[in-house]
Design a protein around this motif. Structure first.
Motif, short mmCIF file in Angstrom:
data_model
loop_
_atom_site.label_atom_id
_atom_site.label_comp_id
_atom_site.label_asym_id
_atom_site.label_seq_id
_atom_site.Cartn_x
_atom_site.Cartn_y
_atom_site.Cartn_z
N ALA A 33 0.69 -1.02 -0.09
CA ALA A 33 -0.01 0.24 0.09
C ALA A 33 0.99 1.23 -0.17
N LEU A 34 2.01 1.13 0.87
CA LEU A 34 2.82 2.47 0.93
C LEU A 34 3.61 2.58 -0.38
N TRP A 35 4.36 1.45 -1.05
CA TRP A 35 4.87 1.47 -2.07
C TRP A 35 4.24 2.15 -3.50
N ALA A 36 2.68 1.79 -3.54
CA ALA A 36 1.90 2.18 -4.58
C ALA A 36 1.49 3.68 -4.35
N THR A 37 2.03 4.47 -3.36
CA THR A 37 1.86 5.88 -3.28
C THR A 37 3.32 6.17 -3.58
N THR A 38 4.03 5.76 -4.01
CA THR A 38 5.65 6.12 -4.21
C THR A 38 6.20 5.64 -5.70
N GLY A 39 6.66 4.57 -5.67
CA GLY A 39 7.17 3.99 -6.68
C GLY A 39 8.67 4.05 -6.89
N ASP A 40 9.38 4.60 -5.98
CA ASP A 40 11.05 4.31 -5.97
C ASP A 40 11.43 4.29 -4.59
N ALA A 41 12.64 3.77 -4.53
CA ALA A 41 13.19 3.48 -3.16
C ALA A 41 13.08 4.70 -2.19
N TYR A 42 13.69 5.72 -2.66
CA TYR A 42 13.96 6.75 -1.70
C TYR A 42 12.82 7.30 -1.45
N SER A 43 11.67 7.42 -2.27
CA SER A 43 10.40 8.15 -1.61
C SER A 43 9.58 7.02 -1.09
N TYR A 44 9.76 5.70 -1.27
CA TYR A 44 9.21 4.84 -0.36
C TYR A 44 9.83 4.61 1.08
N ALA A 45 10.97 4.88 1.16
CA ALA A 45 11.62 4.73 2.36
C ALA A 45 11.11 6.14 3.13
N LYS A 46 10.92 7.08 2.60
CA LYS A 46 10.81 8.44 3.53
C LYS A 46 9.27 8.16 3.80
#
Length: 199
Positions: A33-46
């Motif tokens: 669910a969180l990955w779906a709002t981001t799409g790349d490792a940096y923004s996902y980590a944040k």
């Protein structure tokens, strides 16, 4: 401060263990669910950092007496102290292939009565050549931890003059003293008595 890897193989910091149980369906579902709002490792980590920091109250702040320590339990109960929240963040990041270590600080008690070990994480994002420590403890007046790679913005910068320490070791699994305190405490008051004072 130079951080020291416990393992030479970075894959150790992607492994699941009893506390960082990132194969659990709830951890996987949350990560997706969180990955779906981001799409790349940096923004996902944040986003994962902010999710754990902001939506899982630190039980000392909320007054919740329950002791959670597995990442899946932390996400299910939305409760935990610094160690538990670090386990949850590590699980969410490892679930998406981001090497994440557990790290610790020794902090002085506010009343001068002694010291306590505080838990946080370090991440190694793609393209980066160094680990970056992050503290998902949860903000409150006087605490303003933020996700950052270029500089640390932790909940508690150490005060060497009070004997506080940044332990440099990067652990793949929780330190045994931390896990023992969590597992052997029936509630938060007992956990407070069992917290390690040093590593």
């Amino acid at each position: 401060m130079e951080l020291i890897q416990e393992h030479s193989d970075v894959s150790a910091y992607l492994a699941a263990n009893e506390a960082v149980d990132h194969g659990h369906p709830l951890v996987q579902e949350t990560a997706e669910a969180l990955w779906a709002t981001t799409g790349d490792a940096y923004s996902y980590a944040k986003v994962a950092f902010e999710f754990v920091r902001d939506t899982v109250p630190h039980s000392a702040d909320s007054g919740d007496p329950r002791v959670s320590w597995r990442a899946s339990d932390v996400l299910a109960t939305r409760n935990g102290i610094c160690y538990a929240k670090s386990h949850a963040l590590a699980a969410l990041l490892r679930a998406k292939g981001i090497p994440t270590a557990l790290c610790y600080q020794r902090l002085a008690e506010d009343d001068g009565s002694g010291a306590v070990v505080h838990g946080l994480v370090a991440v190694l994002l793609p393209g980066e050549d160094r680990w970056a420590r992050q503290d998902p403890r949860g903000n409150k007046p006087g605490v303003d931890a933020r996700f950052a790679l270029d500089r640390e913005q932790l909940a508690f910068p150490v005060r060497p003059e009070l004997g506080e320490i940044d332990y440099p070791e990067l652990y793949a699994a929780p330190h045994p003293a931390v896990l023992k305190a969590l597992r052997e405490s029936a509630d938060r008051p007992e956990l407070w008595r069992n917290l390690p004072t040093g590593l």
